[in-house]
Design an enzyme around this catalytic site. Structure first.
Site, PDB file in Angstrom:
ATOM      1  N   PHE A 191     -22.782 -28.182   9.180  1.00 15.46           N
ATOM      2  CA  PHE A 191     -23.986 -27.734   9.897  1.00 15.46           C
ATOM      3  C   PHE A 191     -24.648 -28.974  10.529  1.00 15.46           C
ATOM      4  O   PHE A 191     -24.848 -29.986   9.870  1.00 15.46           O
ATOM      5  CB  PHE A 191     -24.951 -27.081   8.903  1.00 15.46           C
ATOM      6  CG  PHE A 191     -25.862 -26.056   9.519  1.00 15.46           C
ATOM      7  CD1 PHE A 191     -25.666 -24.703   9.310  1.00 15.46           C
ATOM      8  CD2 PHE A 191     -26.923 -26.459  10.315  1.00 15.46           C
ATOM      9  CE1 PHE A 191     -26.516 -23.754   9.881  1.00 15.46           C
ATOM     10  CE2 PHE A 191     -27.770 -25.525  10.887  1.00 15.46           C
ATOM     11  CZ  PHE A 191     -27.569 -24.170  10.675  1.00 15.46           C
TER      12      PHE A 191
ATOM     13  N   HIS B  37     -35.930 -21.174   6.593  1.00  8.68           N
ATOM     14  CA  HIS B  37     -35.934 -21.403   5.143  1.00  8.68           C
ATOM     15  C   HIS B  37     -35.644 -22.880   4.826  1.00  8.68           C
ATOM     16  O   HIS B  37     -34.993 -23.219   3.857  1.00  8.68           O
ATOM     17  CB  HIS B  37     -34.969 -20.465   4.424  1.00  8.68           C
ATOM     18  CG  HIS B  37     -33.564 -20.498   4.925  1.00  8.68           C
ATOM     19  ND1 HIS B  37     -33.186 -20.056   6.175  1.00  8.68           N
ATOM     20  CD2 HIS B  37     -32.417 -20.914   4.328  1.00  8.68           C
ATOM     21  CE1 HIS B  37     -31.882 -20.215   6.321  1.00  8.68           C
ATOM     22  NE2 HIS B  37     -31.392 -20.736   5.226  1.00  8.68           N
TER      23      HIS B  37
ATOM     24  N   ALA C 106     -27.768 -32.745   7.174  1.00  9.64           N
ATOM     25  CA  ALA C 106     -28.946 -32.781   8.047  1.00  9.64           C
ATOM     26  C   ALA C 106     -29.588 -31.398   8.057  1.00  9.64           C
ATOM     27  O   ALA C 106     -28.991 -30.438   8.543  1.00  9.64           O
ATOM     28  CB  ALA C 106     -28.546 -33.192   9.463  1.00  9.64           C
TER      29      ALA C 106
ATOM     30  N   ILE D 259     -32.706 -29.460   9.527  1.00  9.74           N
ATOM     31  CA  ILE D 259     -33.693 -29.650  10.589  1.00  9.74           C
ATOM     32  C   ILE D 259     -34.634 -28.441  10.610  1.00  9.74           C
ATOM     33  O   ILE D 259     -34.186 -27.308  10.751  1.00  9.74           O
ATOM     34  CB  ILE D 259     -32.983 -29.841  11.945  1.00  9.74           C
ATOM     35  CG1 ILE D 259     -32.056 -31.075  11.863  1.00  9.74           C
ATOM     36  CG2 ILE D 259     -34.006 -30.000  13.069  1.00  9.74           C
ATOM     37  CD1 ILE D 259     -31.175 -31.289  13.074  1.00  9.74           C
TER      38      ILE D 259
HETATM   39  N1  INI Z   1     -27.692 -26.074   6.615  1.00 12.40           N
HETATM   40  C1  INI Z   1     -27.832 -27.369   6.959  1.00 12.40           C
HETATM   41  O1  INI Z   1     -27.085 -28.220   6.474  1.00 12.40           O
HETATM   42  N2  INI Z   1     -28.796 -27.749   7.853  1.00 12.40           N
HETATM   43  C2  INI Z   1     -29.653 -26.836   8.416  1.00 12.40           C
HETATM   44  O2  INI Z   1     -30.513 -27.262   9.231  1.00 12.40           O
HETATM   45  C3  INI Z   1     -29.502 -25.467   8.081  1.00 12.40           C
HETATM   46  N3  INI Z   1     -30.330 -24.462   8.717  1.00 12.40           N
HETATM   47  O3  INI Z   1     -30.939 -24.774   9.730  1.00 12.40           O
HETATM   48  O4  INI Z   1     -30.377 -23.333   8.272  1.00 12.40           O
HETATM   49  C4  INI Z   1     -28.509 -25.105   7.141  1.00 12.40           C
HETATM   50  N4  INI Z   1     -28.356 -23.824   6.765  1.00 12.40           N
HETATM   51  C5  INI Z   1     -27.164 -23.361   6.099  1.00 12.40           C
HETATM   52  C6  INI Z   1     -27.227 -23.522   4.581  1.00 12.40           C
HETATM   53  O5  INI Z   1     -27.114 -24.883   4.221  1.00 12.40           O
HETATM   54  C7  INI Z   1     -26.077 -22.764   3.919  1.00 12.40           C
HETATM   55  O6  INI Z   1     -24.849 -23.256   4.421  1.00 12.40           O
HETATM   56  C8  INI Z   1     -26.131 -21.247   4.176  1.00 12.40           C
HETATM   57  O7  INI Z   1     -27.390 -20.728   3.808  1.00 12.40           O
HETATM   58  C9  INI Z   1     -25.045 -20.526   3.325  1.00 12.40           C
HETATM   59  O8  INI Z   1     -25.241 -20.746   1.924  1.00 12.40           O
END
Ligand code: INI
Length: 154
Positions: free
Chosen positions: A23, A89, A81, A83
């Protein structure tokens, strides 16, 4: 006479695992390169490192735990990261990854370094990934090297 114990910054022979989230890959890939640069500049070998890519920051602690349990690494560097602008959330993801990484370090008795950027904007994240304000991946690798050396003496 008191004794002072400090880590040295020689990474020669250190086996380091890097967990990085996909991500925001345009940021996290820069953190990984920063970490490798630091390891090599301190005498380590990129070939002794392993890089594991997981979906998001939330998943990092589980992968870090698996790597720590394997007993094959001297330290695990966690890079991600989160953001705020990207996620409603933000606080939940940051809280989970933060406490998760701390738990892995303590429960597995292994340096497990926090290299997670938590920023309000993409620009702030890029700045901390080598553009304007250093590279948090580089800093995390230096902490890993320092901690491996330190814990070998304590
Ligand atoms: N994961 C990140 O590493 N960075 C982010 O900014 C982010 N946002 O923006 O939602 C993010 N979401 C995914 C989360 O880490 C999980 O992979 C997902 O919820 C599945 O468990």
């Amino acid at each position: 006479m008191s004794r002072k114990i400090v880590g040295n910054l020689n990474a020669k022979g250190m086996r380091i695992a890097i967990v990085v989230s996909r991500f925001n890959d345009f940021v996290t890939s820069r953190l990984v390169e920063g970490a490798y640069d630091c390891i090599v500049r301190h005498g380590g070998d990129r070939a002794d490192a392993v890089e594991v890519v997981c979906p998001g920051a939330f998943e990092i602690p589980l992968v870090a735990d698996r790597l720590a349990a394997a007993g094959q690494f001297d330290a695990v560097i966690c890079l991600g990261a989160v953001i705020r602008g990207d996620t409603p959330h933000f606080d939940q993801v940051v809280s989970a990854v933060t406490s998760g990484i701390a738990s892995v370090a303590l429960n597995r008795n292994l340096p497990c370094v926090y290299g997670i950027l938590t920023t309000d904007t993409v620009e702030q994240a890029l700045d901390r990934a080598g553009i304007k304000a250093g590279n948090k991946g580089w800093d995390a690798a230096l902490t890993a090297i320092d901690m491996v050396s330190l814990l070998r003496q304590v």
